[in-house]
Each structure stands twice: as C-alpha cells, then as structure tokens.
Design an enzyme around this catalytic site. Structure first.
Site, PDB file in Angstrom:
ATOM      1  N   HIS A   1      30.553 -26.706   6.214  1.00 47.30           N
ATOM      2  CA  HIS A   1      30.610 -25.354   7.079  1.00 47.30           C
ATOM      3  C   HIS A   1      29.388 -25.174   7.391  1.00 47.30           C
ATOM      4  CE1 HIS A   1      32.125 -21.328   7.875  1.00 47.30           C
ATOM      5  NE2 HIS A   1      30.796 -20.860   7.783  1.00 47.30           N
ATOM      6  N   GLU A   2      28.182 -25.088   6.987  1.00 48.06           N
ATOM      7  CA  GLU A   2      27.123 -24.638   7.744  1.00 48.06           C
ATOM      8  C   GLU A   2      26.499 -25.764   8.641  1.00 48.06           C
ATOM      9  OE1 GLU A   2      26.051 -21.763   7.427  1.00 48.06           O
ATOM     10  OE2 GLU A   2      27.462 -21.140   5.808  1.00 48.06           O
TER      11      GLU A   2
END
Length: 652
Positions: free
Chosen positions: A441-442
């Site tokens: 995600h990051e």
C-alpha cells in the site's frame, strides 16, 4: 547563514537532503531566512508592472523552495524521530508558518492579479489557475479585513491544537506501551518475543495507532490481550478531549466564515465525492450490511470460544476461526514473508512487471538514520526517476501508523525529481498478512509520487484530493497476493520453499475473511469523523456519549466492536490531514476494486501497467479525475466489485 545546509540546494543526487550535515539547531535560523527570501520573491511578483503567466503564476510556483526544504526536513523527521527538543521547535515555528501562509493567500493584490491574468490554453495550466483561485478564496482572499484577521487567528490556533494533539498522543502511546513477562507472550513466535525484549530483561509491546492491536489476534492469554487492548483505549483520555472540542468549534467557525454550513461541506467541496451528503450516504448505504455481517462473525467466533466476546478477545477467536476454516495460521505464515524478500522480490518485482522500472539500493547515499535505506528508481533504459527511502523499524520516537511522505516533489518547471519516504512500525522482520499488504500500500503512494510527470509542483504526484490519493495505493495492495507475484517472494525464511499453492489460496481467501468486522470498524471511525465535522449546533461536552449516539444513528453500535479510531486518538483527523475525509479510503476502494477487475482480466503486464501509469500515476492533479479514470477503465466507476469484495453485494 551561508553555512546552514538547509539554505542551499543539496549537492547530492536528486536533491536528497544531506542528512549527515543537517541538525535540529539549523532549523530556526534557516526558517527565519527562508521566510524572508519567500517574502522577497512574493514582493518581486507584485512589483511586476504587467502581470503575465510567467512572471506571476510560474514565479509563484518557483518561489519558496528554501522554505519547502526546511519544512520537509523538519516535519518528516518530527514524525519519525520526535524528541522534546523537536516539539519545542514545532511550538515556535508552527504559528510562524500559519501566519506566513495566511499572508500569502489573503493578499488581495495577488489574488486580483491571478483573477485577471491571461491563462494558457493547455489543460494543466487551466487546472492550476482554477486551483489557485479556489485556494485563495478558501483561505480568505475575498473576506474583509476583520474576517481575514479572524481567519488568521483560527488557522494559527488550529495549527497549535493539531501539534499538541499529536504530541499528546505520542506521549500516551509511549507511556502506555505494555510491559510483559516472557510467559505472558504465549502464542507469539520466538522471533517475535525476542524482538520485544528490552535491556531490562522484560518485554515491551508498543501501542499501534488503531484501536484494535494486531497482537490481540496472537496472544493466547486473555489477560495479556486485555492489558494491551485497555492500554489502547486509554490514549488521550485526559490530554486530548478539550483539544478535540476546540478543534471542532474552530473548524465550524472557519467554515461559516468562508460561506459553508459545516467543516465537512468546506472540505468535501474539494474532493471527488463533491458533497458531505455523498460521503455520509456512503456510510449509510453500507453500514446495515456491515453491522449485520460483523455481528454474525462475532457470534461464530464466540461459539468457538465458548463465551460471548468483547473487543479484547474478538480478534483472537476470529483468527482461530480463520485458521480452523481456512487452514491459515498467522504465526506460521510469517515465515514466508521476510521483509527484505517481500520488498525486493515482491513490491519492487511487481513494479518492474507493470511499469518497467527497477529499484536498487544506493549504499553510497544515507538516510536520516542508519536503519533507513535509500533506493534509486530507474526507467528500463537506466534514466533516473527518483529516490525512495524506507524506514520500517518500530521505535518509541516514531508516531504510530504507516505513511508515505516526500522530501522533494517532481516538477518539470523546477527540474526536480521525486524523493519520497515510506514509513512503518514493524516489530519483526517476519511479516503478517496485513503488514505485507501495508508495505505494498505505502509503495503505491510512493509510485504516485515517483512516477509523476507534471510541469507544475502544485499539481505533482500525491497533491490530489484525499479520496483520489488512496486509489493508487489501494490498487497496489492487490499485487501482494496475486499468484504470479507472491510465488516470486513468498519463500520460507529457513528452507527457501515457495509458499504452497493451497496455502497461497487460503491466504487469498483469508483476506476476504472477517470483512464484516473490518468494514464496520472502518465505517464507525468514518461516521465519528463526519459527525464532528458536520456539527451545526454547539459542540458536545461528553465525547463518549457523542460517539455512542453517532454509532447508534448508523446502526454501527455492534456489541464488542470498537471503531478503528475514537476521537482522542484519531490522529488522522485531529493531527493529520484527513478531517472530514476519513471516508476517502472506502471511496477510493470503489475505484480500486473496479479498476483491479480490469487488471485481472488483462493480466499483470507492461501494457496494462503502462496504461495505469499514463492515465493515473503520472498525471497528479493535472487532469480531471473522472476523465482520468475513464481513460484507464474505459467507462465510469462501477461500485459492484467493491460490494462483492466486502461481502456487501446485497446491501444496496
């Protein structure tokens, strides 16, 4: 002043800050000089006899580089390694920065120049001009002097409140970290236990940002789960209530001063959702099915436990039920997800398949700590794209949660390429399913910054609405357990064995397990956020009663289910940038679920990846978001894939 490393561009590749040369003592002298330089640049813009696009808008976009360098270094490091000394500096500089920003956007002469300037016909310039005019109005340029003065006072006070909220939360998070004896940690692996050992010989479990703590799913002793959960619930109880109430009052006053009924109306007017009503409707539409599913999950987990479950025990028995039904043991699974391999052979490998880019460690470049790695991102032909810093290790000085931020934004006007950082707080080098997902995600946010290819810095990368910024990050999560990606990185840390197909299938199925709980706790936090920021009457004194009434209104008052965040530790909305915007994760997930349906159909390949890069990742805020999505998907968004993913297909 010439020796201050924050007052001149870095000589390192990609303008990477020279972390070894910069110290906290440099910040305030550099800030004072940077503010003066920026004021001089603005004065030069206003001195131009004949305003043009180049000497006004482009000059405005080029101005303030020194100030951005100072604030990027300071606020990035304050989030990852705060100290009392950092906090004292923040106390002094936050009001200065707020006043400086207000002075710019409340400058009537500058606003009038922008209103009457001749704008180039290209889309990006038109969008920048529209954004600037809206920003000036939203920051008070059209107000009278009395209104401007009051707005400046509100902004300065809100800046102070945000700083104090975050500091109080971090202090509580540190103070409430739970000390255990070794026998109290039954259920954890030896590697996990060793990672928690302190110099004093006991074991310290830090508190994570969400209400429910991840180790509640693994700690076998009920009393250990209870201690950890109760510590989470205690955060901010004595220090933050008045900050919450005052922030809500001031945000409401500011919204009305600027012509909006509520802060939610003020904020969401700039989001892709468009209206606060649309955001509230999203919660109302999904809450009944989410609550019903969560209650059913609690009862099934309770049957396995042999008793009713509350928030302390629910995660543990939910995990046992998942292990029993799907054959997924989280503690055993960790062995297949060593961080280094997840990163190199998973996250970076997927990016290479999709976008042709390579990510290689730069041992000659240094982060702001010895355990912060610096990676160079390059095109297929070797052309440099930018730098990625990774800071994954948990420490007491780091605020909770996970995030992406930037030290340098990409801009063709400025001739800059992106330098971004991914931050998490991992207590083990062997990751859980959720932690693997968060790493992907990051990095999705990082790709949004790194692969930006716009002219103006104000439109670069992640400088987009919050309910759009989560789209690239959430779609990147899907690659974590796509078979062609997972088989490349999910190898047993001891044997090197590739994760078996049946176990990978169980992992993929497990990500859909417990969606009632996950969706309901998220919607509950979103409802609390919007409730605070939709207030038209007096701000309530009793925060717990206000939260309870809000959850009951949406039918999210499920026994044993805690909102993902409650008000006194809701960092996103009282110390971060997500006030009236926490709903945006689910709004963006609708785009993600629909968009990934196309990727699954077309395959994880360069052609599909390039289309996503060209239409979404590279465009920042330079294009209309609905048009950008249509260019990628071939049609408007369809919410049905989201409902199927979340187990809510019958809810609307």
């Amino acid at each position: 002043m010439s020796t201050n490393p924050l007052l001149s561009p870095s000589t390192l590749p990609y303008d990477l800050p020279d972390f070894r040369a910069i110290r906290l003592e440099h910040v305030e002298p550099a800030l004072e000089e940077a503010l003066e330089r920026h004021r001089a640049q603005l004065a030069q813009i206003l001195a131009e006899e004949q305003p043009t696009w180049e000497n006004t808008v482009e000059a405005l976009e080029l101005s303030g580089a020194d100030l951005e360098r100072v604030t990027a270094w300071f606020f990035n490091l304050q989030g990852t390694d705060t100290t009392p000394e950092f906090d004292e500096v923040a106390d002094r500089i936050a009001p200065q920065l707020s006043a400086h920003t207000d002075a710019i956007f409340q400058n009537t002469e500058l606003y009038e120049r922008l209103r009457n300037i001749e704008v180039p016909e290209d889309t990006e310039s038109q969008r920048l001009h529209d954004k600037l005019l809206r920003t000036f109005v939203r920051r008070g340029a059209a107000l009278g002097e009395e209104g401007k003065q009051r707005l400046a006072e509100i902004n300065q006070r809100l800046s102070e409140l945000s700083e104090r909220f975050g500091r109080n939360l971090l202090a509580d998070t540190r103070a409430l970290a739970v000390r255990f004896r070794r026998e109290d940690l039954e259920g954890l692996s030896e590697a996990q236990i060793d990672a928690l050992r302190t110099d004093e010989g006991d074991y310290l479990v830090p508190i994570e940002l969400p209400t429910t703590q991840s180790l509640q799913a693994e700690l076998a002793r009920p009393e250990s789960r209870r201690r950890l959960f109760d510590a989470s619930l205690a955060r901010g109880r004595s220090s933050n209530p008045e900050l919450v109430r005052e922030s809500a009052r001031l945000r409401r006053e500011r919204a009305r001063l600027l012509g909006f009924d509520t802060h939610a109306d003020y904020v969401i007017a700039e989001e892709t959702a468009g209206t606060a009503h649309a955001a509230r409707q999203l919660i109302s539409d999904l809450a009944p099915a989410a609550a019903a599913n969560a209650e059913a999950e609690r009862k099934l987990a309770g049957e396995l436990a042999g008793h009713d479950l509350d928030g302390a025990d629910w995660p543990y028995w939910q995990a046992r039920r998942r292990a029993e039904e799907l054959g997924v043991d989280e503690s055993e699974l960790r062995a297949y997800f060593p961080l280094e391999r997840v990163l190199r052979d998973g996250v970076f490998y997927a990016a290479h398949l999709l976008y042709g880019i390579t990510v290689e460690r730069r041992e000659d470049l240094h982060g702001y700590r010895d355990d912060v790695a610096v990676w160079e991102v390059r095109e297929e032909d070797g052309t440099g794209i930018g730098l990625l810093l990774t800071d994954y290790r948990a420490r007491e000085s780091k605020r909770g949660g996970a995030w992406m931020s930037s030290f340098v934004d990409q801009s063709r006007l400025r001739g800059t390429k992106a330098v971004v950082v991914n931050v998490m707080s991992l207590t083990s080098q062997l990751l859980t399913i959720d932690e693997v997902t968060t790493v992907f995600h990051e990095f999705g946010h990082a790709l949004h910054g790194l692969l930006s290819h716009v002219y103006y810095p104000s439109l670069s990368g992640t400088n987009v609405p919050r309910d759009w910024v989560e789209f690239p990050s959430q779609i990147n999560e899907n690659y974590a357990f796509a078979p062609e990606i997972a088989r490349n990185y999910a190898r047993h840390v001891d044997t090197g064995e590739v994760i078996p197909d049946d176990l990978l299938a169980a992992v993929r199925a497990s990500r859909q397990f417990g969606q009632g709980f996950d969706t309901a706790e998220y919607l509950a936090a979103s409802a609390i956020d919007l409730a605070w920021h939709s207030l038209s009457e007096e701000v309530p004194e009793d925060i717990e009663a206000f939260e309870a009434a809000t959850l009951a209104e949406y039918g999210l008052d499920v026994e044993g289910l805690e909102p993902r965040y409650r008000s006194t530790w809701f960092n996103h909305i009282f110390a971060g940038g997500y006030s009236a915007g926490y709903y945006s994760y689910l709004w963006a997930e609708a785009l993600d679920a629909d968009g990934y349906e196309l990727i699954e159909k077309e395959g994880i390949n360069r052609a599909t990846g390039q289309k996503f890069r060209d239409t979404i990742l590279s465009r920042g805020a330079s294009v209309d978001y609905a048009e950008a999505y249509r260019a990628f998907r071939g049609r408007d968004k369809d919410t049905r894939p989201l409902l199927v993913r979340r187990g809510l297909a019958g809810s609307v």
